[in-house]
Scaffold this active site. Structure first.
Site, PDB file in Angstrom:
ATOM      1  N   GLU A 105       9.218  28.865   7.665  1.00 53.36           N
ATOM      2  CA  GLU A 105      10.437  29.453   7.086  1.00 53.36           C
ATOM      3  C   GLU A 105      10.083  30.701   6.295  1.00 53.36           C
ATOM      4  OE1 GLU A 105      13.049  26.476   5.274  1.00 53.36           O
ATOM      5  OE2 GLU A 105      13.613  27.932   3.735  1.00 53.36           O
ATOM      6  N   ASP A 107      12.128  33.205   3.629  1.00 58.55           N
ATOM      7  CA  ASP A 107      13.391  33.166   2.877  1.00 58.55           C
ATOM      8  C   ASP A 107      13.694  34.362   2.010  1.00 58.55           C
ATOM      9  OD1 ASP A 107      14.086  30.515   3.407  1.00 58.55           O
ATOM     10  OD2 ASP A 107      12.797  29.767   1.813  1.00 58.55           O
ATOM     11  N   GLU A 109      16.724  34.620  -0.861  1.00 60.50           N
ATOM     12  CA  GLU A 109      17.863  33.930  -1.490  1.00 60.50           C
ATOM     13  C   GLU A 109      18.330  34.797  -2.656  1.00 60.50           C
ATOM     14  OE1 GLU A 109      17.195  29.863  -2.648  1.00 60.50           O
ATOM     15  OE2 GLU A 109      16.460  29.321  -0.667  1.00 60.50           O
ATOM     16  N   HIS A 122      15.185  35.913  -4.663  1.00 57.01           N
ATOM     17  CA  HIS A 122      14.140  34.892  -4.616  1.00 57.01           C
ATOM     18  C   HIS A 122      13.558  34.893  -3.204  1.00 57.01           C
ATOM     19  CE1 HIS A 122      12.796  30.630  -5.465  1.00 57.01           C
ATOM     20  NE2 HIS A 122      12.928  30.540  -4.156  1.00 57.01           N
ATOM     21  N   ASN A 124      10.416  33.229  -0.406  1.00 56.43           N
ATOM     22  CA  ASN A 124       9.432  32.163  -0.202  1.00 56.43           C
ATOM     23  C   ASN A 124       8.953  32.208   1.247  1.00 56.43           C
ATOM     24  OD1 ASN A 124       7.821  29.953  -0.828  1.00 56.43           O
ATOM     25  ND2 ASN A 124       9.519  28.558  -1.257  1.00 56.43           N
ATOM     26  N   ARG A 133       5.608  29.096  -2.509  1.00 62.13           N
ATOM     27  CA  ARG A 133       5.050  30.446  -2.615  1.00 62.13           C
ATOM     28  C   ARG A 133       6.142  31.407  -3.086  1.00 62.13           C
ATOM     29  NH1 ARG A 133       2.867  28.896   2.739  1.00 62.13           N
ATOM     30  NH2 ARG A 133       0.663  28.446   2.465  1.00 62.13           N
ATOM     31  N   GLU A 134       6.803  31.024  -4.187  1.00 61.48           N
ATOM     32  CA  GLU A 134       7.956  31.803  -4.633  1.00 61.48           C
ATOM     33  C   GLU A 134       7.561  33.098  -5.328  1.00 61.48           C
ATOM     34  OE1 GLU A 134       7.299  28.659  -5.531  1.00 61.48           O
ATOM     35  OE2 GLU A 134       8.886  27.420  -4.655  1.00 61.48           O
ATOM     36  N   GLY A 203      18.567  29.401 -14.757  1.00 64.67           N
ATOM     37  CA  GLY A 203      18.035  28.044 -14.615  1.00 64.67           C
ATOM     38  C   GLY A 203      19.086  26.953 -14.709  1.00 64.67           C
ATOM     39  N   ARG A 274       1.619  25.939 -13.233  1.00 66.39           N
ATOM     40  CA  ARG A 274       1.955  25.235 -12.012  1.00 66.39           C
ATOM     41  C   ARG A 274       0.726  24.844 -11.200  1.00 66.39           C
ATOM     42  NH1 ARG A 274       6.095  28.059  -8.049  1.00 66.39           N
ATOM     43  NH2 ARG A 274       5.755  26.488  -6.463  1.00 66.39           N
TER      44      ARG A 274
HETATM   45  C1  LIG Z   1      21.246  36.726 -15.109  1.00 66.26           C
HETATM   46  O1  LIG Z   1      21.272  37.484 -16.291  1.00 66.26           O
HETATM   47  C2  LIG Z   1      20.405  37.016 -17.302  1.00 66.26           C
HETATM   48  C3  LIG Z   1      20.649  37.846 -18.541  1.00 66.26           C
HETATM   49  O2  LIG Z   1      20.441  39.215 -18.269  1.00 66.26           O
HETATM   50  C4  LIG Z   1      18.973  37.106 -16.810  1.00 66.26           C
HETATM   51  O3  LIG Z   1      18.102  36.543 -17.759  1.00 66.26           O
HETATM   52  C5  LIG Z   1      18.828  36.355 -15.482  1.00 66.26           C
HETATM   53  O4  LIG Z   1      17.531  36.563 -14.955  1.00 66.26           O
HETATM   54  C6  LIG Z   1      19.858  36.867 -14.497  1.00 66.26           C
HETATM   55  N1  LIG Z   1      19.817  36.297 -13.161  1.00 66.26           N
HETATM   56  C7  LIG Z   1      19.921  34.995 -12.876  1.00 66.26           C
HETATM   57  C8  LIG Z   1      20.054  34.663 -11.438  1.00 66.26           C
HETATM   58  O5  LIG Z   1      19.885  34.094 -13.680  1.00 66.26           O
END
Ligand SMILES: *[C@@H]1O[C@H](CO)[C@@H](O)[C@H](O)[C@H]1NC(C)=O
Length: 286
Positions: A105, A107, A109, A122, A124, A133-134, A203, A274
């Site tokens: 694969e 990727d 994303e 993102h 991989n 392998r991100e 996250g 990691r």
């Molecule tokens: C979204 O914005 C925040 C604040 O600028 C940043 O830390 C983050 O990396 C950005 N992207 C995502 C997908 O979270």
């Protein structure tokens, strides 16, 4: 070197196929003939006589599509305009993949964000079922304002990810050092738009705002210079060959360093937490 000999014989084989008059792919790409909508219950739409495809996501479902052909190596471009406005929680994927537990694969994303905050790109690579392998990047433009070209070059030498023709990531074939490399499983091209509010944006801190739905991503100008797999003969035929031994030239080497220095925000090869027992071997070789 035995490896070079292999590449040359592949290219000779491809040129021979070309001379035999195998079909040319890519010049007149059309979503109606090149892709199947695979899920989303009407949320994915092919418009303008096959020149435009849109994916849509709402609270009930996302949507996705897959190429009709499988490819065994290729240089594949797609222009994408990502979900505008508040796209937090959404993920738009664009990737090559084979099937099964030991799949390969490659990727892209795109992780959405609040209006004005940056998307994360993102990436991989999986070989024989093993990923981890991100690498992640910010982009040097707003990917929701216009179409931009996202390309994957996959040949026997390397995999290179490009954004508007600028290389952002290189994954070399290190089989000679004992590393597995995607080279025996033909892959489809896939894309999807779905909800990943549990992890996509900061996250998972920022959730999808469903009052903004439907979320829509748009696609056009698909182009595949590729070796098309024929399941009946278990072999592939290639449309053109110059990309088959393409690697980064010196100016591209400078571009990739510029991107990695200024826009890379995560690299598994620098994440020592990691890999307490040491980084995977390609980290020192790639
Ligand atoms: C979204 O914005 C925040 C604040 O600028 C940043 O830390 C983050 O990396 C950005 N992207 C995502 C997908 O979270």
């Amino acid at each position: 070197m035995a490896y070079e000999g292999l590449v040359i014989s592949r290219v000779a084989f491809v040129v021979a196929l070309l001379m035999l008059g195998f079909g040319l792919e890519g010049s007149d790409a059309n979503f109606n003939k090149d892709f199947d909508i695979t899920w989303g219950d009407g949320r994915a739409k092919i418009l303008n006589n096959g020149q435009l495809l849109t994916l849509s996501l709402d609270k009930t479902s996302g949507s996705g599509f897959r190429s009709q052909n499988r490819y065994m190596y290729g240089k594949i471009d797609m222009q994408i305009k990502l979900v505008p406005g508040n796209s937090a929680g959404t993920v738009t994927t664009y990737y090559l993949s084979s099937l099964g537990a030991n799949h390969d694969e490659i990727d892209f994303e795109f992780l959405g964000n609040l209006s004005g905050d940056p998307y994360i790109l993102h990436t991989n690579v999986f070989a024989q079922g093993k990923g981890n392998r991100e690498q992640q990047f910010y982009l040097w433009f707003d990917p929701t304002k216009d179409y931009h070209t996202y390309s994957i070059l996959w040949n026997p030498l390397n995999i290179i990810f490009y954004v508007d023709g600028t290389p952002i990531r290189e994954f070399k074939n290190l089989e000679s050092k004992g590393m597995s490399y995607p080279k025996s499983q033909p892959m489809w091209v896939y894309s999807s738009l779905w909800d990943a509010e549990d992890w996509a944006t900061r996250g998972g801190l920022v959730k999808t705002d469903w009052t903004q739905a439907p979320f829509i991503a748009s696609y056009r100008n698909y182009n595949a210079q590729a070796c098309t797999w024929s399941p009946s003969s278990s072999s592939s035929s290639c449309s053109s060959s110059s990309w088959l031994n393409q690697a980064l030239d010196t100016s591209e080497q400078r571009r990739i360093e510029w991107v990695q220095k200024n826009y890379m925000i995560y690299n598994y090869c620098s994440d020592s937490k990691r890999f307490p027992q040491g980084f995977p071997p390609e980290c020192s070789l790639n």
